[in-house]
Scaffold this motif. Structure first.
Motif, mmCIF file in Angstrom:
data_model
loop_
_atom_site.group_PDB
_atom_site.id
_atom_site.type_symbol
_atom_site.label_atom_id
_atom_site.label_comp_id
_atom_site.label_asym_id
_atom_site.label_seq_id
_atom_site.Cartn_x
_atom_site.Cartn_y
_atom_site.Cartn_z
ATOM 1 N N ARG A 274 26.336 59.158 39.590
ATOM 2 C CA ARG A 274 27.579 58.416 39.778
ATOM 3 C C ARG A 274 28.750 59.351 39.442
ATOM 4 O O ARG A 274 28.857 60.416 40.053
ATOM 5 C CB ARG A 274 27.560 57.122 38.984
ATOM 6 C CG ARG A 274 26.282 56.276 39.281
ATOM 7 C CD ARG A 274 26.403 54.854 38.864
ATOM 8 N NE ARG A 274 25.126 54.153 38.919
ATOM 9 C CZ ARG A 274 24.531 53.703 40.016
ATOM 10 N NH1 ARG A 274 25.101 53.889 41.179
ATOM 11 N NH2 ARG A 274 23.367 53.065 39.967
ATOM 12 N N GLU A 299 20.457 55.993 42.281
ATOM 13 C CA GLU A 299 21.914 55.951 42.408
ATOM 14 C C GLU A 299 22.380 55.072 43.567
ATOM 15 O O GLU A 299 23.468 54.480 43.523
ATOM 16 C CB GLU A 299 22.470 57.370 42.565
ATOM 17 C CG GLU A 299 23.971 57.434 42.491
ATOM 18 C CD GLU A 299 24.499 58.851 42.364
ATOM 19 O OE1 GLU A 299 25.695 59.014 42.102
ATOM 20 O OE2 GLU A 299 23.700 59.800 42.530
ATOM 21 N N ARG A 300 21.602 54.945 44.612
ATOM 22 C CA ARG A 300 22.042 54.141 45.768
ATOM 23 C C ARG A 300 21.962 52.639 45.509
ATOM 24 O O ARG A 300 22.478 51.844 46.298
ATOM 25 C CB ARG A 300 21.233 54.501 47.008
ATOM 26 C CG ARG A 300 19.767 54.081 46.985
ATOM 27 C CD ARG A 300 19.060 54.571 48.238
ATOM 28 N NE ARG A 300 17.634 54.284 48.252
ATOM 29 C CZ ARG A 300 17.081 53.229 48.839
ATOM 30 N NH1 ARG A 300 17.839 52.329 49.462
ATOM 31 N NH2 ARG A 300 15.763 53.066 48.832
ATOM 32 N N PHE A 301 21.347 52.247 44.404
ATOM 33 C CA PHE A 301 21.223 50.833 44.082
ATOM 34 C C PHE A 301 22.315 50.422 43.085
ATOM 35 O O PHE A 301 22.694 51.203 42.209
ATOM 36 C CB PHE A 301 19.851 50.531 43.483
ATOM 37 C CG PHE A 301 18.702 50.865 44.390
ATOM 38 C CD1 PHE A 301 18.365 50.035 45.430
ATOM 39 C CD2 PHE A 301 17.972 52.042 44.215
ATOM 40 C CE1 PHE A 301 17.307 50.342 46.288
ATOM 41 C CE2 PHE A 301 16.918 52.364 45.047
ATOM 42 C CZ PHE A 301 16.578 51.511 46.100
ATOM 43 N N ASP A 302 22.801 49.197 43.202
ATOM 44 C CA ASP A 302 23.810 48.680 42.286
ATOM 45 C C ASP A 302 23.112 48.111 41.057
ATOM 46 O O ASP A 302 22.902 46.898 40.932
ATOM 47 C CB ASP A 302 24.651 47.599 42.981
ATOM 48 C CG ASP A 302 25.865 47.184 42.160
ATOM 49 O OD1 ASP A 302 25.945 47.585 40.969
ATOM 50 O OD2 ASP A 302 26.712 46.447 42.685
ATOM 51 N N LEU A 303 22.734 49.012 40.148
ATOM 52 C CA LEU A 303 21.990 48.581 38.964
ATOM 53 C C LEU A 303 22.835 47.693 38.064
ATOM 54 O O LEU A 303 22.318 46.768 37.429
ATOM 55 C CB LEU A 303 21.502 49.808 38.189
ATOM 56 C CG LEU A 303 20.609 50.796 38.948
ATOM 57 C CD1 LEU A 303 20.092 51.873 37.995
ATOM 58 C CD2 LEU A 303 19.465 50.096 39.656
ATOM 59 N N ALA A 304 24.129 47.967 37.994
ATOM 60 C CA ALA A 304 24.999 47.155 37.146
ATOM 61 C C ALA A 304 24.990 45.702 37.588
ATOM 62 O O ALA A 304 25.003 44.783 36.754
ATOM 63 C CB ALA A 304 26.420 47.713 37.172
ATOM 64 N N ALA A 305 24.959 45.478 38.900
ATOM 65 C CA ALA A 305 24.936 44.107 39.397
ATOM 66 C C ALA A 305 23.595 43.432 39.097
ATOM 67 O O ALA A 305 23.539 42.228 38.829
ATOM 68 C CB ALA A 305 25.203 44.092 40.901
ATOM 69 N N PHE A 313 15.499 45.147 38.967
ATOM 70 C CA PHE A 313 15.887 46.421 38.364
ATOM 71 C C PHE A 313 14.671 47.151 37.826
ATOM 72 O O PHE A 313 14.488 48.352 38.074
ATOM 73 C CB PHE A 313 16.902 46.230 37.230
ATOM 74 C CG PHE A 313 16.911 47.395 36.274
ATOM 75 C CD1 PHE A 313 17.367 48.642 36.690
ATOM 76 C CD2 PHE A 313 16.391 47.289 34.981
ATOM 77 C CE1 PHE A 313 17.329 49.743 35.837
ATOM 78 C CE2 PHE A 313 16.360 48.379 34.125
ATOM 79 C CZ PHE A 313 16.824 49.609 34.552
ATOM 80 N N ASP A 493 25.252 52.325 33.250
ATOM 81 C CA ASP A 493 25.274 51.230 34.222
ATOM 82 C C ASP A 493 25.506 49.868 33.575
ATOM 83 O O ASP A 493 26.259 49.049 34.105
ATOM 84 C CB ASP A 493 23.969 51.198 35.015
ATOM 85 C CG ASP A 493 23.840 52.363 35.977
ATOM 86 O OD1 ASP A 493 24.632 52.419 36.934
ATOM 87 O OD2 ASP A 493 22.962 53.216 35.774
#
Length: 571
Positions: A274, A299-305, A313, A493
């Motif tokens: 990121r 990195e291509r996944f929205d782990l925070a969401a 996750f 994240d």
């Protein structure tokens, strides 16, 4: 910072021989504006803090921590083992990494751990003997790092450890349990028995004061004479003779192996995740590349969401582990002996291609190694001993300079051989036991003078402005890269503090089986993960240990320690 009074006086007295009462104080994770230390034992943490208080650098304090852990955490680290250190300049961001990994004797052969018929020797023979002992590297590493970044005199760094060894320290639950669980190894040497065990053969009770006078003598010699007290010809002759006498076959260690040992400066492995820069160790460690690959693939996944309570996750994280470890097994080794495609393994294009294999709704049928740019044809498969003979500590000084240092003797109490007051490593069992697979030479096979592959992953993370925001590492053999990557994701994240990130539950793909940490929210996700294709799931304890320093929003440092053993280190 608060300091243990028993460790301040020895610094002021500069090894005069005057010491104070045993250290017993403990305290929670520390917040400090001018520097901080995190280690696996509060006595060692206090040693590092005392050095910082005396004007020492992060490097000085880290060396003092390593020496103190030799005394109070003999099952996990010390001068009889080796380690990796990252040192970052807080002003410029410049990074240097030091390799103090142990080396095989020059006469060691690829069949070192095989019998006359070509079968792997029994565990007791290959581990609890001189066959497993590599030339210790921690003292050489410390000397090299101190020459570059030390502020205080070399001898001063030994004062806390000498005080602990000679005046004594209190037996805590963790050391007691480790001694009890490793009888036959911890008490293999008569000298160790007299230190840690009673007349009845049982470990000394929790709360007992333990003194290690022989180690105190060794530390005083190292303080006075420097590395020559271990690597000089006279000292080397004694150590080599002791190890050789306990070696039943193959190339025995010689004094020349020890006098010829050098700690090396290596190129760190740095990648972008990121907006952050994540830096770790290169070969012979596989930790830096494995952490970089796991993060890059996610990195291509929205782990925070998704958040830490999402089965999806954890599914994505487990799949990333499987891919990273497939590459790790095939390619990792000592780059002085085999071609390790380090740049290829962390190449953004290659990592993106590997990431494309991860399906958010299903498992990869079989996670196989890829072909990164520069990939050789050699193989590197082989197990590591999954015991807790490793420790990590992190230091930041008042100038913002940071040290991330992982130290090890491999298994608990190493080889069980106890020399001059300290345990000797069994690091050579990190080599692959068989030299060939499918007719091809194994990258991590035994060779004379070679350093075995490691999972150790001391790591430093920078933000977009180039400020250090996390100094982290772990113990636990092959679990180390997963432990480190998991905590980095927690901080970057999920916006957790360092302590909260270390407390996250643990999940790891171990071959075809996924381990979920018992007693955590992950255990309740078993059915959800099974529905995503993880057919072999085991729920059990997490074999991990980590330490970290995290920068808070106000600029202070949070010293985070492994919550799973917090009560164990309180005397």
């Amino acid at each position: 910072m608060r300091f243990f009074p028993a460790l301040i006086a020895p610094l002021a007295l500069a090894l005069s021989g005057c010491v104070t009462t045993p250290v017993t104080e403990t305290r929670p994770a520390a917040l400090a504006a001018t520097g901080a230390v995190s280690s696996a034992d509060p006595r060692a943490t206090a040693a590092g803090e005392a050095i910082l208080a005396a004007g020492g650098s992060a490097t000085d304090a880290a060396i003092a921590v390593m020496l103190a852990l030799t005394v109070v955490e003999p099952q996990s680290s010390g001068i009889g083992g080796g380690g990796f250190m990252l040192r970052a300049d807080g002003r410029t961001g410049d990074l240097v990494s030091y390799d103090g990994r142990e080396t095989a004797p020059a006469a060691a052969t690829p069949t070192r751990f095989l019998d006359a018929s070509g079968k792997v020797l029994g565990r007791d023979t290959r581990v609890f003997s001189g066959l497993s002992v590599g030339v210790p590297g921690n003292v050489a590493l410390a000397a090299k790092a101190h020459a570059a970044d030390g502020r205080l005199p070399w001898a001063t760094l030994f004062a806390p450890a000498i005080a602990l060894a000679e005046q004594g320290f209190v037996m805590n639950r963790r050391l007691y349990d480790s001694l009890a669980q490793n009888k036959g190894r911890a008490d293999k040497s008569a000298a160790a028995k007299t230190v840690f065990f009673g007349a009845d053969g049982a470990p000394l009770p929790v709360g007992s004061v333990v003194k290690v006078p022989m180690l105190g003598t060794t530390l005083r010699a190292l303080a006075k004479d420097g590395p020559a007290a271990m690597y000089g010809s006279a000292a080397a002759e004694k150590l080599a003779a002791y190890i050789a006498a306990a070696t039943p076959q193959d190339g025995r260690m010689t004094a020349a192996d020890i006098t010829g040992y050098t700690a090396k400066t290596r190129e760190p492995v740095c990648t972008r995740y990121r907006v952050y820069r994540v830096c770790g160790m290169g070969p012979p460690s596989s930790g830096g590349t494995a952490v970089a690959q796991m993060l890059g693939q996610l990195e291509r996944f929205d782990l925070a969401a998704l958040g830490p309570n999402s089965p999806q996750f954890w599914h994505l994280f487990i799949e990333s582990q499987r891919l990273a470890y497939a590459d790790r097994e095939l390619y990792s080794g000592d780059a002085d002996f085999v071609a390790v495609p380090t740049r290829g393994l962390i190449d953004p294009g290659y990592i993106a291609a590997r990431s494309a294999l991860i399906d958010p709704s299903a498992t990869i049928p079989k996670a196989e190694a890829g072909t990164p740019p520069g990939a050789p044809l050699a193989r590197g498969d082989g197990p590591e001993e999954p015991e807790r003979g490793t420790t990590h500590f992190a230091v930041v000084d008042g100038g913002g300079n940071a040290v991330s240092y992982t130290s090890t003797v491999e298994g608990a109490f190493g080889s069980g051989l106890h020399f001059a007051g300290f345990y000797l490593n069994n690091e050579l069992t990190d080599f692959t036991l068989t030299p060939e697979e499918d007719g091809k030479p194994v990258a991590n096979r035994v060779e004379g003078g070679k350093r075995p592959r490691s999972s150790m992953a001391p790591t430093i993370v920078y933000d977009r402005a180039g400020r250090i925001v996390l100094v982290i590492g772990a113990a636990g053999g092959p679990t180390i890269p997963v432990t480190v990557a998991r905590a980095i994701i927690g901080v970057l994240d999920f916006r957790m503090g360092a302590q909260q990130a270390l407390a996250m539950p643990f999940a790891m793909a171990m071959g075809d089986t996924v381990l979920l940490e018992e007693g955590t929210s992950l255990a309740a996700m078993k059915d959800a993960l099974a529905a995503l294709g993880h057919s072999s799931i085991r729920i059990g304890p997490a074999p991990i240990k980590a330490n970290a320093l995290g920068r808070r929003s106000d600029g202070t440092w949070e010293a985070a320690t492994e919550p799973r053993m917090a009560a164990m280190v309180t005397p």
